[in-house]
Design a protein around this motif. Sequence first.
Motif, PDB file in Angstrom:
ATOM      1  N   ALA A   1      36.867  36.258  36.790  1.00  0.00           N
ATOM      2  CA  ALA A   1      36.570  34.981  36.113  1.00  0.00           C
ATOM      3  C   ALA A   1      36.082  33.931  37.095  1.00  0.00           C
ATOM      4  O   ALA A   1      36.430  32.753  36.989  1.00  0.00           O
ATOM      5  N   GLY A   2      35.307  34.352  38.070  1.00  0.00           N
ATOM      6  CA  GLY A   2      34.703  33.415  39.000  1.00  0.00           C
ATOM      7  C   GLY A   2      35.627  32.891  40.079  1.00  0.00           C
ATOM      8  O   GLY A   2      35.200  32.127  40.947  1.00  0.00           O
ATOM      9  N   LYS A   3      36.898  33.276  40.051  1.00  0.00           N
ATOM     10  CA  LYS A   3      37.843  32.771  41.043  1.00  0.00           C
ATOM     11  C   LYS A   3      38.233  33.882  42.006  1.00  0.00           C
ATOM     12  O   LYS A   3      38.307  35.050  41.641  1.00  0.00           O
ATOM     13  N   LEU A   4      38.468  33.479  43.240  1.00  0.00           N
ATOM     14  CA  LEU A   4      38.887  34.421  44.269  1.00  0.00           C
ATOM     15  C   LEU A   4      40.379  34.214  44.518  1.00  0.00           C
ATOM     16  O   LEU A   4      40.818  33.104  44.821  1.00  0.00           O
ATOM     17  N   ILE A   5      41.161  35.292  44.342  1.00  0.00           N
ATOM     18  CA  ILE A   5      42.597  35.243  44.570  1.00  0.00           C
ATOM     19  C   ILE A   5      42.889  36.016  45.846  1.00  0.00           C
ATOM     20  O   ILE A   5      42.450  37.165  45.992  1.00  0.00           O
ATOM     21  N   PHE A   6      43.645  35.408  46.767  1.00  0.00           N
ATOM     22  CA  PHE A   6      43.923  36.022  48.053  1.00  0.00           C
ATOM     23  C   PHE A   6      45.323  36.607  48.117  1.00  0.00           C
ATOM     24  O   PHE A   6      46.270  36.063  47.527  1.00  0.00           O
ATOM     25  N   GLY A   7      45.456  37.706  48.865  1.00  0.00           N
ATOM     26  CA  GLY A   7      46.763  38.225  49.205  1.00  0.00           C
ATOM     27  C   GLY A   7      47.386  37.348  50.280  1.00  0.00           C
ATOM     28  O   GLY A   7      46.738  36.443  50.820  1.00  0.00           O
ATOM     29  N   GLN A   8      48.633  37.629  50.612  1.00  0.00           N
ATOM     30  CA  GLN A   8      49.364  36.798  51.577  1.00  0.00           C
ATOM     31  C   GLN A   8      48.984  37.096  53.016  1.00  0.00           C
ATOM     32  O   GLN A   8      49.359  36.363  53.920  1.00  0.00           O
TER      33      GLN A   8
ATOM     34  N   SER B   1      48.766  43.246  39.197  1.00  0.00           N
ATOM     35  CA  SER B   1      48.947  43.634  37.800  1.00  0.00           C
ATOM     36  C   SER B   1      47.695  43.312  36.996  1.00  0.00           C
ATOM     37  O   SER B   1      47.574  43.701  35.828  1.00  0.00           O
ATOM     38  N   SER B   2      46.758  42.594  37.625  1.00  0.00           N
ATOM     39  CA  SER B   2      45.520  42.196  36.952  1.00  0.00           C
ATOM     40  C   SER B   2      44.346  43.041  37.437  1.00  0.00           C
ATOM     41  O   SER B   2      44.379  43.597  38.532  1.00  0.00           O
ATOM     42  N   ILE B   3      43.323  43.092  36.614  1.00  0.00           N
ATOM     43  CA  ILE B   3      42.100  43.807  36.966  1.00  0.00           C
ATOM     44  C   ILE B   3      41.132  42.854  37.653  1.00  0.00           C
ATOM     45  O   ILE B   3      40.981  41.706  37.234  1.00  0.00           O
ATOM     46  N   PHE B   4      40.494  43.341  38.703  1.00  0.00           N
ATOM     47  CA  PHE B   4      39.500  42.539  39.402  1.00  0.00           C
ATOM     48  C   PHE B   4      38.133  43.227  39.365  1.00  0.00           C
ATOM     49  O   PHE B   4      38.032  44.446  39.312  1.00  0.00           O
TER      50      PHE B   4
ATOM     51  N   ARG C   1      32.562  23.842  38.769  1.00  0.00           N
ATOM     52  CA  ARG C   1      32.417  25.046  37.946  1.00  0.00           C
ATOM     53  C   ARG C   1      33.759  25.731  37.681  1.00  0.00           C
ATOM     54  O   ARG C   1      33.928  26.399  36.670  1.00  0.00           O
ATOM     55  N   ASN C   2      34.680  25.588  38.635  1.00  0.00           N
ATOM     56  CA  ASN C   2      35.996  26.202  38.498  1.00  0.00           C
ATOM     57  C   ASN C   2      37.025  25.308  39.160  1.00  0.00           C
ATOM     58  O   ASN C   2      36.698  24.570  40.100  1.00  0.00           O
ATOM     59  N   LYS C   3      38.258  25.408  38.693  1.00  0.00           N
ATOM     60  CA  LYS C   3      39.312  24.554  39.239  1.00  0.00           C
ATOM     61  C   LYS C   3      40.590  25.352  39.336  1.00  0.00           C
ATOM     62  O   LYS C   3      40.930  26.106  38.420  1.00  0.00           O
ATOM     63  N   GLY C   4      41.305  25.162  40.435  1.00  0.00           N
ATOM     64  CA  GLY C   4      42.595  25.803  40.603  1.00  0.00           C
ATOM     65  C   GLY C   4      43.701  24.937  40.039  1.00  0.00           C
ATOM     66  O   GLY C   4      43.458  23.947  39.346  1.00  0.00           O
ATOM     67  N   ASN C   5      44.939  25.323  40.343  1.00  0.00           N
ATOM     68  CA  ASN C   5      46.098  24.618  39.788  1.00  0.00           C
ATOM     69  C   ASN C   5      46.668  23.610  40.761  1.00  0.00           C
ATOM     70  O   ASN C   5      47.780  23.789  41.268  1.00  0.00           O
TER      71      ASN C   5
ATOM     72  N   SER D   1      28.490  33.406  41.038  1.00  0.00           N
ATOM     73  CA  SER D   1      29.931  33.485  41.268  1.00  0.00           C
ATOM     74  C   SER D   1      30.320  34.844  41.829  1.00  0.00           C
ATOM     75  O   SER D   1      31.438  35.018  42.288  1.00  0.00           O
ATOM     76  N   THR D   2      29.426  35.812  41.814  1.00  0.00           N
ATOM     77  CA  THR D   2      29.742  37.112  42.388  1.00  0.00           C
ATOM     78  C   THR D   2      29.223  37.245  43.816  1.00  0.00           C
ATOM     79  O   THR D   2      29.432  38.270  44.444  1.00  0.00           O
ATOM     80  N   ASP D   3      28.557  36.223  44.311  1.00  0.00           N
ATOM     81  CA  ASP D   3      28.017  36.310  45.667  1.00  0.00           C
ATOM     82  C   ASP D   3      29.115  36.229  46.710  1.00  0.00           C
ATOM     83  O   ASP D   3      30.196  35.694  46.459  1.00  0.00           O
ATOM     84  N   THR D   4      28.813  36.740  47.882  1.00  0.00           N
ATOM     85  CA  THR D   4      29.766  36.730  48.986  1.00  0.00           C
ATOM     86  C   THR D   4      30.015  35.309  49.467  1.00  0.00           C
ATOM     87  O   THR D   4      29.096  34.518  49.603  1.00  0.00           O
ATOM     88  N   GLN D   5      31.268  34.989  49.719  1.00  0.00           N
ATOM     89  CA  GLN D   5      31.641  33.673  50.224  1.00  0.00           C
ATOM     90  C   GLN D   5      31.738  33.702  51.742  1.00  0.00           C
ATOM     91  O   GLN D   5      32.344  34.606  52.315  1.00  0.00           O
ATOM     92  N   TYR D   6      31.152  32.697  52.374  1.00  0.00           N
ATOM     93  CA  TYR D   6      31.221  32.545  53.822  1.00  0.00           C
ATOM     94  C   TYR D   6      32.029  31.290  54.120  1.00  0.00           C
ATOM     95  O   TYR D   6      31.715  30.203  53.619  1.00  0.00           O
ATOM     96  N   PHE D   7      33.057  31.464  54.952  1.00  0.00           N
ATOM     97  CA  PHE D   7      33.980  30.368  55.216  1.00  0.00           C
ATOM     98  C   PHE D   7      33.588  29.559  56.444  1.00  0.00           C
ATOM     99  O   PHE D   7      33.029  30.087  57.412  1.00  0.00           O
ATOM    100  N   GLY D   8      33.943  28.278  56.409  1.00  0.00           N
ATOM    101  CA  GLY D   8      33.849  27.429  57.576  1.00  0.00           C
ATOM    102  C   GLY D   8      35.119  27.545  58.404  1.00  0.00           C
ATOM    103  O   GLY D   8      36.047  28.254  58.025  1.00  0.00           O
ATOM    104  N   PRO D   9      35.190  26.819  59.527  1.00  0.00           N
ATOM    105  CA  PRO D   9      36.360  26.925  60.413  1.00  0.00           C
ATOM    106  C   PRO D   9      37.580  26.172  59.901  1.00  0.00           C
ATOM    107  O   PRO D   9      38.685  26.386  60.395  1.00  0.00           O
ATOM    108  N   GLY D  10      37.371  25.305  58.909  1.00  0.00           N
ATOM    109  CA  GLY D  10      38.501  24.591  58.331  1.00  0.00           C
ATOM    110  C   GLY D  10      38.763  23.230  58.959  1.00  0.00           C
ATOM    111  O   GLY D  10      38.317  22.933  60.069  1.00  0.00           O
TER     112      GLY D  10
END
Lengths: 113, 109
Positions: B94-101, B26-29, A55-59, A98-107
């Motif tokens: 836009a459906g993506k989660l951006i994290f701080g450092q 600088s972006s809106i969330f 559904r979504n892809k990062g860089n 896509s607005t739901d809360t994300q729950y993480f695994g331990p990695g």
Amino acid sequence: KAGVTQTPRYLIKTRGQQVTLSCSPISGHRSVSWYQQTPGQGLQFLFEYFSETQRNKGNFPGRFSGRQFSNSRSEMNVSTLELGDSALYLCASTEAGSTDTQYFGPGTRLTVL
Amino acid sequence: GQQLNQSPQSMFIQEGEDVSMNCTSSSIFNTWLWYKQDPGEGPVLLIALYKAGELTSNGRLTAQFGITRKDSFLNISASIPSDVGIYFCAGRAAGKLIFGQGTTLQVKP
């Protein structure tokens, strides 16, 4: 409910090899997202799968790929490993939207030698 | 691309002190989230904020969604040793989660 599980927890590979990581989301959750965490870059979004579709892809380069199965379990694959791929790979699940809360695994801690 | 600036990078405080950290962009969330990560574990959600101006508490933790939708802060009151860890803000758009450092918090008993 059991939380998000990831296997294996630790992995050591050498450059050029490929690796497959697995994630089982919380029961009933249909969306799975993958993140790479490194000290220098922090948490970076890789991709998200919902109902077996990306559904979504990062860089990230094409060496990073994933898939989701009909039971919502997900795998990510990294081919031709590089030293810089050493990282903690985190999986997160959400119920559906896509607005739901994300729950993480331990990695999964991947070390590339 | 979208980036979040989280500060401070690290804090070393005395038990009982209050702590404040923030994230700006600088972006809106549309959503701001605050997570805590312990060593060897994945991030655990602390507080979720969904509306500009929203102020939400979870025990000793309080977080606010900035009115401009470009920032958020997290306060921890009366810190205790188990507050030690790395705190991350995350903004969703836009459906993506951006994290701080992340902000590394150490608490001296």
